[in-house]
Design a protein around this motif. Structure first.
Motif, PDB file in Angstrom:
ATOM      1  N   ILE A   2     -31.256  39.429 -95.098  1.00  0.00           N
ATOM      2  CA  ILE A   2     -30.832  38.370 -94.194  1.00  0.00           C
ATOM      3  C   ILE A   2     -32.033  37.563 -93.713  1.00  0.00           C
ATOM      4  CG2 ILE A   2     -29.805  37.897 -91.935  1.00  0.00           C
ATOM      5  CD1 ILE A   2     -27.873  40.186 -92.481  1.00  0.00           C
ATOM      6  N   ALA A   3     -33.117  38.263 -93.389  1.00  0.00           N
ATOM      7  CA  ALA A   3     -34.302  37.553 -92.913  1.00  0.00           C
ATOM      8  C   ALA A   3     -34.850  36.624 -93.992  1.00  0.00           C
ATOM      9  CB  ALA A   3     -35.368  38.551 -92.485  1.00  0.00           C
ATOM     10  N   ALA A   4     -34.851  37.076 -95.226  1.00  0.00           N
ATOM     11  CA  ALA A   4     -35.370  36.255 -96.322  1.00  0.00           C
ATOM     12  C   ALA A   4     -34.460  35.053 -96.583  1.00  0.00           C
ATOM     13  CB  ALA A   4     -35.510  37.101 -97.585  1.00  0.00           C
ATOM     14  N   LYS A   5     -33.174  35.250 -96.525  1.00  0.00           N
ATOM     15  CA  LYS A   5     -32.223  34.169 -96.805  1.00  0.00           C
ATOM     16  C   LYS A   5     -32.076  33.204 -95.635  1.00  0.00           C
ATOM     17  CE  LYS A   5     -30.626  35.367-100.897  1.00  0.00           C
ATOM     18  NZ  LYS A   5     -30.619  34.499-102.044  1.00  0.00           N
ATOM     19  N   SER A   6     -32.452  33.635 -94.419  1.00  0.00           N
ATOM     20  CA  SER A   6     -32.292  32.788 -93.246  1.00  0.00           C
ATOM     21  C   SER A   6     -33.160  31.540 -93.298  1.00  0.00           C
ATOM     22  CB  SER A   6     -32.601  33.577 -91.972  1.00  0.00           C
ATOM     23  OG  SER A   6     -31.609  34.562 -91.790  1.00  0.00           O
ATOM     24  N   ALA A   7     -34.157  31.520 -94.166  1.00  0.00           N
ATOM     25  CA  ALA A   7     -34.993  30.329 -94.315  1.00  0.00           C
ATOM     26  C   ALA A   7     -34.197  29.175 -94.924  1.00  0.00           C
ATOM     27  CB  ALA A   7     -36.211  30.649 -95.180  1.00  0.00           C
ATOM     28  N   ASP A   8     -33.164  29.504 -95.683  1.00  0.00           N
ATOM     29  CA  ASP A   8     -32.297  28.483 -96.286  1.00  0.00           C
ATOM     30  C   ASP A   8     -31.346  27.959 -95.203  1.00  0.00           C
ATOM     31  OD1 ASP A   8     -30.674  26.911 -97.851  1.00  0.00           O
ATOM     32  OD2 ASP A   8     -29.729  28.586 -98.913  1.00  0.00           O
ATOM     33  N   PRO A   9     -31.390  26.658 -94.878  1.00  0.00           N
ATOM     34  CA  PRO A   9     -30.549  26.120 -93.798  1.00  0.00           C
ATOM     35  C   PRO A   9     -29.050  26.329 -94.028  1.00  0.00           C
ATOM     36  CG  PRO A   9     -32.148  24.479 -94.527  1.00  0.00           C
ATOM     37  CD  PRO A   9     -32.252  25.642 -95.452  1.00  0.00           C
ATOM     38  N   PHE A  10     -28.598  26.200 -95.274  1.00  0.00           N
ATOM     39  CA  PHE A  10     -27.171  26.395 -95.544  1.00  0.00           C
ATOM     40  C   PHE A  10     -26.770  27.839 -95.291  1.00  0.00           C
ATOM     41  CE2 PHE A  10     -23.673  27.557 -98.386  1.00  0.00           C
ATOM     42  CZ  PHE A  10     -22.693  26.724 -97.881  1.00  0.00           C
ATOM     43  N   PHE A  11     -27.590  28.789 -95.768  1.00  0.00           N
ATOM     44  CA  PHE A  11     -27.278  30.197 -95.553  1.00  0.00           C
ATOM     45  C   PHE A  11     -27.272  30.512 -94.061  1.00  0.00           C
ATOM     46  CE2 PHE A  11     -28.291  34.672 -95.066  1.00  0.00           C
ATOM     47  CZ  PHE A  11     -27.385  35.256 -95.929  1.00  0.00           C
ATOM     48  N   GLN A  12     -28.212  29.965 -93.320  1.00  0.00           N
ATOM     49  CA  GLN A  12     -28.267  30.200 -91.880  1.00  0.00           C
ATOM     50  C   GLN A  12     -27.018  29.656 -91.198  1.00  0.00           C
ATOM     51  OE1 GLN A  12     -30.639  32.025 -90.269  1.00  0.00           O
ATOM     52  NE2 GLN A  12     -29.218  31.873 -88.557  1.00  0.00           N
ATOM     53  N   LYS A  13     -26.535  28.490 -91.633  1.00  0.00           N
ATOM     54  CA  LYS A  13     -25.315  27.906 -91.068  1.00  0.00           C
ATOM     55  C   LYS A  13     -24.108  28.803 -91.342  1.00  0.00           C
ATOM     56  CE  LYS A  13     -22.575  23.682 -91.128  1.00  0.00           C
ATOM     57  NZ  LYS A  13     -22.423  22.343 -91.669  1.00  0.00           N
ATOM     58  N   VAL A  14     -24.017  29.313 -92.567  1.00  0.00           N
ATOM     59  CA  VAL A  14     -22.917  30.217 -92.923  1.00  0.00           C
ATOM     60  C   VAL A  14     -22.987  31.493 -92.098  1.00  0.00           C
ATOM     61  CG1 VAL A  14     -21.964  31.651 -94.776  1.00  0.00           C
ATOM     62  CG2 VAL A  14     -22.636  29.295 -95.253  1.00  0.00           C
ATOM     63  N   LEU A  15     -24.178  32.064 -91.968  1.00  0.00           N
ATOM     64  CA  LEU A  15     -24.358  33.299 -91.210  1.00  0.00           C
ATOM     65  C   LEU A  15     -23.980  33.101 -89.742  1.00  0.00           C
ATOM     66  CD1 LEU A  15     -25.356  36.208 -91.462  1.00  0.00           C
ATOM     67  CD2 LEU A  15     -27.642  35.388 -90.910  1.00  0.00           C
ATOM     68  N   ASP A  16     -24.429  31.997 -89.147  1.00  0.00           N
ATOM     69  CA  ASP A  16     -24.075  31.710 -87.753  1.00  0.00           C
ATOM     70  C   ASP A  16     -22.570  31.540 -87.585  1.00  0.00           C
ATOM     71  OD1 ASP A  16     -26.749  31.805 -87.068  1.00  0.00           O
ATOM     72  OD2 ASP A  16     -27.009  29.622 -87.115  1.00  0.00           O
ATOM     73  N   SER A  17     -21.930  30.882 -88.543  1.00  0.00           N
ATOM     74  CA  SER A  17     -20.485  30.694 -88.491  1.00  0.00           C
ATOM     75  C   SER A  17     -19.752  32.035 -88.568  1.00  0.00           C
ATOM     76  CB  SER A  17     -20.047  29.786 -89.637  1.00  0.00           C
ATOM     77  OG  SER A  17     -18.645  29.703 -89.687  1.00  0.00           O
ATOM     78  N   GLN A  18     -20.215  32.928 -89.435  1.00  0.00           N
ATOM     79  CA  GLN A  18     -19.592  34.247 -89.559  1.00  0.00           C
ATOM     80  C   GLN A  18     -19.754  35.056 -88.282  1.00  0.00           C
ATOM     81  OE1 GLN A  18     -21.463  35.816 -93.082  1.00  0.00           O
ATOM     82  NE2 GLN A  18     -19.912  34.939 -94.434  1.00  0.00           N
ATOM     83  N   LYS A  19     -20.920  34.963 -87.659  1.00  0.00           N
ATOM     84  CA  LYS A  19     -21.152  35.693 -86.408  1.00  0.00           C
ATOM     85  C   LYS A  19     -20.238  35.174 -85.304  1.00  0.00           C
ATOM     86  CE  LYS A  19     -25.948  37.048 -87.118  1.00  0.00           C
ATOM     87  NZ  LYS A  19     -27.347  36.867 -86.653  1.00  0.00           N
ATOM     88  N   GLN A  20     -20.083  33.851 -85.217  1.00  0.00           N
ATOM     89  CA  GLN A  20     -19.199  33.266 -84.209  1.00  0.00           C
ATOM     90  C   GLN A  20     -17.754  33.694 -84.435  1.00  0.00           C
ATOM     91  OE1 GLN A  20     -19.826  29.059 -84.432  1.00  0.00           O
ATOM     92  NE2 GLN A  20     -21.855  29.156 -83.473  1.00  0.00           N
ATOM     93  N   TRP A  21     -17.325  33.685 -85.691  1.00  0.00           N
ATOM     94  CA  TRP A  21     -15.951  34.098 -86.024  1.00  0.00           C
ATOM     95  C   TRP A  21     -15.733  35.563 -85.648  1.00  0.00           C
ATOM     96  CZ3 TRP A  21     -13.959  37.799 -89.312  1.00  0.00           C
ATOM     97  CH2 TRP A  21     -12.590  37.739 -89.529  1.00  0.00           C
ATOM     98  N   ALA A  22     -16.693  36.425 -86.028  1.00  0.00           N
ATOM     99  CA  ALA A  22     -16.561  37.849 -85.739  1.00  0.00           C
ATOM    100  C   ALA A  22     -16.520  38.095 -84.232  1.00  0.00           C
ATOM    101  CB  ALA A  22     -17.706  38.621 -86.378  1.00  0.00           C
ATOM    102  N   ARG A  23     -17.356  37.404 -83.489  1.00  0.00           N
ATOM    103  CA  ARG A  23     -17.377  37.575 -82.037  1.00  0.00           C
ATOM    104  C   ARG A  23     -16.024  37.169 -81.440  1.00  0.00           C
ATOM    105  NH1 ARG A  23     -21.658  34.715 -81.036  1.00  0.00           N
ATOM    106  NH2 ARG A  23     -23.053  36.469 -81.257  1.00  0.00           N
TER     107      ARG A  23
END
Length: 61
Positions: A2-23
């Motif tokens: 996750i840390a390595a992929k977080s540098a990619d802006p699109f991946f970070q956007k997807v990850l943030d969206s998934q966290k918001q949905w899960a919360r």
């Protein structure tokens, strides 16, 4: 990974969206889902070690 992929802006956007949905979803589920273990304990007492073993094996209580 996750840390390595977080540098990619699109991946970070997807990850943030998934966290918001899960919360959002888990907050709803924690508030409204029925805990069946409480009903079991009310009617049958605390589960025994055998009950827990059978449940872990998918054989029910």
């Amino acid at each position: 990974m996750i840390a390595a992929k977080s540098a990619d802006p699109f991946f970070q956007k997807v990850l943030d969206s998934q966290k918001q949905w899960a919360r959002r979803i888990l907050s709803f589920e924690n508030e409204y889902a029925v805990r069946t273990d409480l009903a079991f304990q009310h009617f049958f007492g605390a589960p025994t070690r055998l009950d827990q073993t059978m449940a872990a094996q998918g054989r029910g209580l």
